[in-house]
Write an enzyme that holds these catalytic residues in place. Structure first.
Site, PDB file in Angstrom:
ATOM      1  N   GLY A 132       0.953  -1.362   0.201  1.00  0.00           N
ATOM      2  CA  GLY A 132      -0.490   0.332   0.064  1.00  0.00           C
ATOM      3  C   GLY A 132       1.208   0.893   0.335  1.00  0.00           C
ATOM      4  O   GLY A 132       0.643   2.059  -1.008  1.00  0.00           O
ATOM      5  N   SER A 133       2.039   1.485   1.137  1.00  0.00           N
ATOM      6  CA  SER A 133       2.165   2.618   1.182  1.00  0.00           C
ATOM      7  C   SER A 133       3.798   2.681  -0.303  1.00  0.00           C
ATOM      8  O   SER A 133       4.370   4.070   0.239  1.00  0.00           O
ATOM      9  CB  SER A 133       2.730   2.492   2.621  1.00  0.00           C
ATOM     10  OG  SER A 133       1.799   2.527   3.605  1.00  0.00           O
ATOM     11  N   GLU A 243      -4.771  15.193   2.353  1.00  0.00           N
ATOM     12  CA  GLU A 243      -5.193  14.110   2.408  1.00  0.00           C
ATOM     13  C   GLU A 243      -4.878  13.762   4.103  1.00  0.00           C
ATOM     14  O   GLU A 243      -5.874  13.132   5.134  1.00  0.00           O
ATOM     15  CB  GLU A 243      -5.169  12.779   1.603  1.00  0.00           C
ATOM     16  CG  GLU A 243      -5.722  11.526   1.889  1.00  0.00           C
ATOM     17  CD  GLU A 243      -5.227  10.292   1.639  1.00  0.00           C
ATOM     18  OE1 GLU A 243      -5.956   9.299   1.768  1.00  0.00           O
ATOM     19  OE2 GLU A 243      -4.963  10.444   0.102  1.00  0.00           O
ATOM     20  N   GLN A 280     -11.125   8.140  42.046  1.00  0.00           N
ATOM     21  CA  GLN A 280      -9.721   8.864  41.276  1.00  0.00           C
ATOM     22  C   GLN A 280      -9.042   8.470  40.051  1.00  0.00           C
ATOM     23  O   GLN A 280      -8.989   9.245  38.830  1.00  0.00           O
ATOM     24  CB  GLN A 280      -8.837   8.947  41.980  1.00  0.00           C
ATOM     25  CG  GLN A 280      -7.775   9.439  41.823  1.00  0.00           C
ATOM     26  CD  GLN A 280      -6.977   9.678  43.350  1.00  0.00           C
ATOM     27  OE1 GLN A 280      -6.053   8.978  43.441  1.00  0.00           O
ATOM     28  NE2 GLN A 280      -6.394  10.746  43.761  1.00  0.00           N
ATOM     29  N   LEU A 338     -13.819   2.702  30.303  1.00  0.00           N
ATOM     30  CA  LEU A 338     -15.095   3.626  31.183  1.00  0.00           C
ATOM     31  C   LEU A 338     -16.042   3.341  31.042  1.00  0.00           C
ATOM     32  O   LEU A 338     -17.302   2.333  31.853  1.00  0.00           O
ATOM     33  CB  LEU A 338     -14.332   5.052  31.301  1.00  0.00           C
ATOM     34  CG  LEU A 338     -12.965   5.621  32.236  1.00  0.00           C
ATOM     35  CD1 LEU A 338     -12.799   6.676  31.575  1.00  0.00           C
ATOM     36  CD2 LEU A 338     -12.613   5.484  33.486  1.00  0.00           C
ATOM     37  N   HIS A 339     -16.903   2.566  29.575  1.00  0.00           N
ATOM     38  CA  HIS A 339     -18.304   2.642  29.481  1.00  0.00           C
ATOM     39  C   HIS A 339     -18.521   0.562  30.045  1.00  0.00           C
ATOM     40  O   HIS A 339     -19.406   0.436  30.487  1.00  0.00           O
ATOM     41  CB  HIS A 339     -18.338   2.118  27.862  1.00  0.00           C
ATOM     42  CG  HIS A 339     -18.453   3.964  27.759  1.00  0.00           C
ATOM     43  ND1 HIS A 339     -17.779   4.622  27.627  1.00  0.00           N
ATOM     44  CD2 HIS A 339     -20.005   4.185  27.206  1.00  0.00           C
ATOM     45  CE1 HIS A 339     -18.469   5.775  27.036  1.00  0.00           C
ATOM     46  NE2 HIS A 339     -19.919   5.295  27.215  1.00  0.00           N
ATOM     47  N   GLY A 365      -1.999   6.757   4.390  1.00  0.00           N
ATOM     48  CA  GLY A 365      -0.322   6.213   4.814  1.00  0.00           C
ATOM     49  C   GLY A 365      -0.109   5.799   6.271  1.00  0.00           C
ATOM     50  O   GLY A 365      -0.795   6.393   7.217  1.00  0.00           O
TER      51      GLY A 365
END
Length: 392
Positions: A132-133, A243, A280, A338-339, A365
Site C-alpha cells: 500500500g505505502s 489528505e 480517582q 470506562l464504559h 499512509g
C-alpha cells in the site's frame, strides 16, 4: 479549552447548516447503510444540493468557492455525528483537487460540476494487493498504444469504489522506472474490461463502501491522462499533505466527542454506592485524555491556518496525521474501558466510534510511514553505498 480562532462567523453559520443536514438526512439512515455497506446515490445528490460537496472548488467549476475551512466544517460535523459512511471528504477534498490542480480545462469542466452536484462520484486508486505505502512499486500498468492507454492490474481497499463514476488510477506508464514511471489516469467505470469486486467487510466504517478494482485491458484515450506522464508520484506526494490533514481533522473531532460521551456516561453510572466519576482512577483518566486532546486541537488548528496560506508541508502534515490518529486511538480505547461492558456493545456510539477509529492509523499512509517522513526531515541525507547502487 482554549477558544478556537481559525473559523470566521461565516464558517460557523455554514456549520449550523451542515449540522442540520447531517441530523436530518444522514443519521436517521446511517444504521441501515451500515447493514448494506453502501451509501445510496440519493444521499450524495442531497449533499450536493445542500452545498456539502466540493466546498473549496471555485464556483466556475460548480463548487461553493469557499476555502478549506468550509471543507473542515463538513469533516468535523460528519465526524461529530459518527457519520463514517458517506465519503464526502474523499470525493471533495482528496479526488477533486487532483482534477483542479492537474486536469485540463476540458477535464475540469466535464467532471467537477457533476461531482459538486453529487451526480458523478469519484474515487482514487493507489493501493494494490502486494503493498500500500510503496507507491513507487505499483504493478498496475497503463501502456500507450497509439492514442490510447491500456490498463492492466488490480487495486484494493478502494473507498467509493462501488458507486464511483470516475477513478483517478495510479499506474505505471513506464514499468521499468520507479517514481518516474508513475502517472495518473482518469478511468470511467463504464469502460469494457473494468470490474469491481464485492464490497469488502471491514471491522469499522461499515457504511463506507470499500472494494477491489480490476483492470483487464481497459482502454482509455490519451486525453484521460491527468497532468503530465511520469509526474504521477510527484502529484500524489503533493496532494497527500491535504489528505493527511483531513485525517487529523476527523480524528481530533472524534476524540472530543468520545470524551464528551464518556463524561456523560461515568457521571450517571452508579458503582459501589457512588458514580464512576467519583473514582480517582476515572478522574485521572479523563484528565489525561482532556489534556492530550487540548494539545492536539491547538496543533491541528494551526495546521489549518498554515494550509490556508499554502504552506503546509509533508512533514507537518505527517506529524498532524500521526499524532491525531494515535491520540484518537488511545482516547477511544480509554473511553471504551470506562464504559465497561456497555462500551463493547454496537448500539452504543462509543463502540462504533472505537471500531471506526482503527482505520485512521492505516489510511492515508500508515503510522510507520509518517514516522519515516518525519525522521528523514531530521537526519542528513546519506549517499547510497556503491554496492547498493550497483544492486538496484
Amino acid at each position: 479549552m482554549i477558544p478556537r480562532t481559525v473559523f470566521t462567523a461565516e464558517h460557523e453559520m455554514f456549520r449550523e447548516q451542515v449540522r442540520r443536514f447531517v441530523e436530518r438526512e444522514i443519521m436517521p439512515h446511517h444504521a441501515a447503510w451500515e447493514e448494506t455497506g453502501v451509501v445510496p446515490r440519493e444521499a450524495w445528490l442531497k449533499a450536493g444540493a445542500a452545498g456539502l460537496l466540493l466546498c473549496n472548488i471555485p464556483e466556475e467549476y460548480g463548487g461553493m468557492g469557499g476555502d478549506f475551512l468550509h471543507s473542515a466544517v463538513v469533516i468535523e460535523e460528519m465526524s461529530r455525528a459518527g457519520a463514517s459512511g458517506p465519503a464526502f471528504s474523499l470525493h471533495s477534498d482528496i479526488v477533486a483537487p487532483y482534477l483542479l490542480h492537474y486536469g485540463t480545462e476540458e477535464q475540469k469542466r466535464h467532471w467537477l460540476p457533476r461531482m459538486a452536484r453529487g451526480e458523478a462520484l469519484a474515487a482514487v486508486a493507489m493501493t494494490e494487493p502486494q503493498g500500500g505505502s510503496d507507491l513507487q512499486s505499483i504493478r498496475t500498468t497503463a501502456i500507450r498504444e497509439g492514442d490510447e492507454y491500456v490498463l492492466k492490474g488490480q487495486k484494493i481497499y478502494i473507498t467509493n469504489a462501488q458507486g464511483a463514476d470516475v477513478i483517478v488510477v495510479a499506474a505505471k506508464t513506464d514499468p521499468t522506472a520507479r517514481a518516474r514511471g508513475v502517472s495518473l489516469i482518469l478511468v470511467e467505470t463504464d469502460r469494457p474490461g473494468f470490474a469491481r469486486g464485492k464490497p469488502l467487510k471491514k471491522v469499522g466504517c461499515k457504511a463506507m463502501d470499500t472494494s477491489e478494482l480490476f483492470f483487464d485491458g481497459v482502454r482509455v484515450p490519451v486525453s484521460n491522462l491527468l497532468g503530465e506522464e511520469g509526474r504521477g508520484f510527484t502529484q500524489l506526494m503533493t496532494e497527500l499533505a491535504q489528505e493527511r490533514l483531513v485525517q487529523a481533522v476527523r480524528a481530533v473531532t472524534a476524540a472530543e466527542v468520545a470524551l464528551e460521551q464518556t463524561i456523560a456516561y461515568v457521571t450517571g453510572r452508579p458503582a459501589f454506592g457512588q458514580t464512576l466519576a467519583d473514582f480517582q482512577n476515572t478522574q485521572f483518566r479523563l484528565a489525561e485524555m482532556r489534556a492530550e486532546i487540548a494539545m492536539l486541537r491547538t496543533y491541528v488548528d494551526r495546521c489549518l491556518e498554515v494550509h490556508l496560506q499554502g504552506k503546509l508541508d509533508s512533514v507537518d502534515a505527517a506529524i498532524a496525521k500521526m499524532q491525531a490518529t494515535e491520540i484518537q486511538g488511545r482516547v477511544l480505547d480509554g473511553c471504551v474501558q470506562l464504559h465497561g461492558g456497555a462500551g463493547y456493545m454496537w448500539e452504543y456510539p462509543i463502540a462504533r466510534a472505537w471500531a471506526d477509529a482503527r482505520m485512521s492509523r492505516i489510511a492515508g499512509g500508515s503510522i510507520e510511514v509518517m514516522k519515516q517522513i518525519i525522521a528523514r526531515s531530521l537526519l542528513p541525507r546519506q549517499e547510497k553505498r556503491p554496492a547498493a547502487r550497483a544492486a538496484e
